[in-house]
Design a protein around this motif. Structure first.
Motif, PDB file in Angstrom:
ATOM      1  N   THR A   1     -21.094  30.729   5.832  1.00 38.99           N
ATOM      2  CA  THR A   1     -22.355  31.402   5.547  1.00 38.99           C
ATOM      3  C   THR A   1     -22.190  32.495   4.492  1.00 38.99           C
ATOM      4  OG1 THR A   1     -21.990  32.908   7.406  1.00 38.99           O
ATOM      5  CG2 THR A   1     -23.322  30.940   7.818  1.00 38.99           C
TER       6      THR A   1
ATOM      7  N   LYS B   1     -26.941  35.972   1.989  1.00 38.54           N
ATOM      8  CA  LYS B   1     -28.321  35.480   1.934  1.00 38.54           C
ATOM      9  C   LYS B   1     -28.682  34.778   3.241  1.00 38.54           C
ATOM     10  CE  LYS B   1     -32.243  34.157  -0.124  1.00 38.54           C
ATOM     11  NZ  LYS B   1     -32.802  33.177   0.837  1.00 38.54           N
ATOM     12  N   TRP B   2     -27.767  33.956   3.757  1.00 38.88           N
ATOM     13  CA  TRP B   2     -27.996  33.295   5.047  1.00 38.88           C
ATOM     14  C   TRP B   2     -28.147  34.348   6.138  1.00 38.88           C
ATOM     15  CZ3 TRP B   2     -25.614  33.561   9.716  1.00 38.88           C
ATOM     16  CH2 TRP B   2     -25.971  32.597  10.669  1.00 38.88           C
TER      17      TRP B   2
ATOM     18  N   LEU C   1     -29.228  37.395   5.905  1.00 36.37           N
ATOM     19  CA  LEU C   1     -30.530  38.039   5.777  1.00 36.37           C
ATOM     20  C   LEU C   1     -31.636  37.123   6.300  1.00 36.37           C
ATOM     21  CD1 LEU C   1     -32.433  40.254   4.758  1.00 36.37           C
ATOM     22  CD2 LEU C   1     -32.249  39.256   2.460  1.00 36.37           C
ATOM     23  N   ASP C   2     -31.560  35.851   5.960  1.00 38.61           N
ATOM     24  CA  ASP C   2     -32.599  34.901   6.354  1.00 38.61           C
ATOM     25  C   ASP C   2     -32.644  34.646   7.863  1.00 38.61           C
ATOM     26  OD1 ASP C   2     -33.313  34.625   3.715  1.00 38.61           O
ATOM     27  OD2 ASP C   2     -32.239  32.734   3.406  1.00 38.61           O
ATOM     28  N   HIS C   3     -31.516  34.842   8.558  1.00 40.59           N
ATOM     29  CA  HIS C   3     -31.444  34.484   9.972  1.00 40.59           C
ATOM     30  C   HIS C   3     -31.271  35.669  10.909  1.00 40.59           C
ATOM     31  CE1 HIS C   3     -30.578  30.649   7.944  1.00 40.59           C
ATOM     32  NE2 HIS C   3     -31.090  30.091   9.018  1.00 40.59           N
TER      33      HIS C   3
ATOM     34  N   ASP D   1     -33.365  37.761  11.993  1.00 42.38           N
ATOM     35  CA  ASP D   1     -34.464  37.897  12.949  1.00 42.38           C
ATOM     36  C   ASP D   1     -34.223  37.102  14.230  1.00 42.38           C
ATOM     37  OD1 ASP D   1     -36.117  39.663  11.503  1.00 42.38           O
ATOM     38  OD2 ASP D   1     -36.799  38.017  10.239  1.00 42.38           O
ATOM     39  N   THR D   2     -33.490  36.002  14.119  1.00 42.67           N
ATOM     40  CA  THR D   2     -33.236  35.182  15.311  1.00 42.67           C
ATOM     41  C   THR D   2     -31.838  35.425  15.893  1.00 42.67           C
ATOM     42  OG1 THR D   2     -32.539  33.352  13.860  1.00 42.67           O
ATOM     43  CG2 THR D   2     -34.810  33.341  14.651  1.00 42.67           C
TER      44      THR D   2
ATOM     45  N   ASP E   1     -22.524  36.856  -5.275  1.00 44.49           N
ATOM     46  CA  ASP E   1     -23.640  37.727  -5.602  1.00 44.49           C
ATOM     47  C   ASP E   1     -23.165  38.919  -6.426  1.00 44.49           C
ATOM     48  OD1 ASP E   1     -25.610  36.305  -3.998  1.00 44.49           O
ATOM     49  OD2 ASP E   1     -24.516  37.081  -2.263  1.00 44.49           O
TER      50      ASP E   1
ATOM     51  N   MET F   1     -29.573  43.025  -0.661  1.00 42.13           N
ATOM     52  CA  MET F   1     -29.675  42.215   0.549  1.00 42.13           C
ATOM     53  C   MET F   1     -29.180  42.968   1.779  1.00 42.13           C
ATOM     54  SD  MET F   1     -28.902  38.265  -0.573  1.00 42.13           S
ATOM     55  CE  MET F   1     -27.346  38.560  -1.433  1.00 42.13           C
TER      56      MET F   1
ATOM     57  N   LEU G   1     -31.425  43.689   5.008  1.00 44.04           N
ATOM     58  CA  LEU G   1     -30.972  43.246   6.326  1.00 44.04           C
ATOM     59  C   LEU G   1     -30.969  44.419   7.307  1.00 44.04           C
ATOM     60  CD1 LEU G   1     -27.941  40.856   6.842  1.00 44.04           C
ATOM     61  CD2 LEU G   1     -28.612  42.552   8.525  1.00 44.04           C
TER      62      LEU G   1
ATOM     63  N   LYS H   1     -34.495  45.359   8.385  1.00 46.82           N
ATOM     64  CA  LYS H   1     -35.094  44.509   9.415  1.00 46.82           C
ATOM     65  C   LYS H   1     -34.672  44.957  10.809  1.00 46.82           C
ATOM     66  CE  LYS H   1     -35.914  40.127   6.993  1.00 46.82           C
ATOM     67  NZ  LYS H   1     -35.733  38.665   7.078  1.00 46.82           N
TER      68      LYS H   1
END
Length: 204
Positions: free
Chosen positions: A102, A105-106, A108-110, A112-113, A133, A141, A145, A148
């Motif tokens: 991972t 970016k992954w 950051l995208d995940h 929340d779960t 990056d 990012m 993160l 959030k």
């Protein structure tokens, strides 16, 4: 697994005491970086710590994962052993949400779960080996993160960990060599930065 272990050559030697480690390889820990977590640990309170990163944090190539001597756990588990030893009265809980392959970016995208529902007191963010990056993008990012998580739990604190150095014959050392500086720029009360990259370089 143990694929790399079975193909490694080990040797021992006596260090002459000169060179990179004649001076401290890393700065001393700034206690002001993690005030809430330290207070809970010292007071013997309940502290939940999450590790979120890539395969390095998931424990890839840790000898315990391959069931081979010396059966060493992942670095996250070792770190938690040290925390428990230092603060035996604290009710420490730890979970590892790292996943091999991972990127930040992954993460950051995940988040929340994978992390937000757990509402940890301290989150160790250790992404960076996968991907390339720019330092500015990494900082952007990481900030998003952390935002959030603090939006859900304002008291959450963080440790930002740079990756160790890869074999330069496998992948370039840029832009990763600049992550330590960009992470350090994000350090503040509630956010600590750990420069593993340059420590690893000194060790090598």
């Amino acid at each position: 697994g143990k694929w790399f272990h079975e193909r490694s050559v080990y040797f021992t030697y006596e260090h002459g005491g000169r060179g990179a480690f004649s001076a401290p390889p890393a700065p001393a820990f700034d206690r002001a970086a993690l005030p809430r977590t330290l207070k809970k640990l010292e007071d013997g309170g309940a502290v939940k710590i999450a590790l979120y990163g890539d395969s390095i944090s998931a424990g890839a190539n840790a000898s315990a994962k391959g069931f081979i001597p010396p059966y060493l756990p992942s670095w996250g588990a070792l770190a938690m052993q040290a925390v428990r030893a230092a603060y035996p009265k604290a009710a420490l809980s730890y979970f590892n949400a790292a996943l091999g392959g991972t990127s930040l970016k992954w993460g950051l995208d995940h988040v929340d779960t994978h992390i937000v529902p757990e509402a940890p007191d301290l989150v160790i963010l250790a992404f960076g080996m996968n991907g390339a990056d720019a330092p500015e993008k990494r900082s952007e990012m990481l900030t998003a993160l952390m935002g959030k998580l603090t939006a859900r739990a304002p008291g959450t604190e963080f440790i930002l960990v740079t990756p160790m150095q890869p074999n330069a014959l496998w992948r370039p050392l840029e832009p990763h060599s600049r992550y330590a500086a960009s992470d350090a720029a994000l350090a503040a009360p509630g956010v600590a930065a750990v420069d593993v990259w340059n420590f690893h370089g000194a060790l090598l």
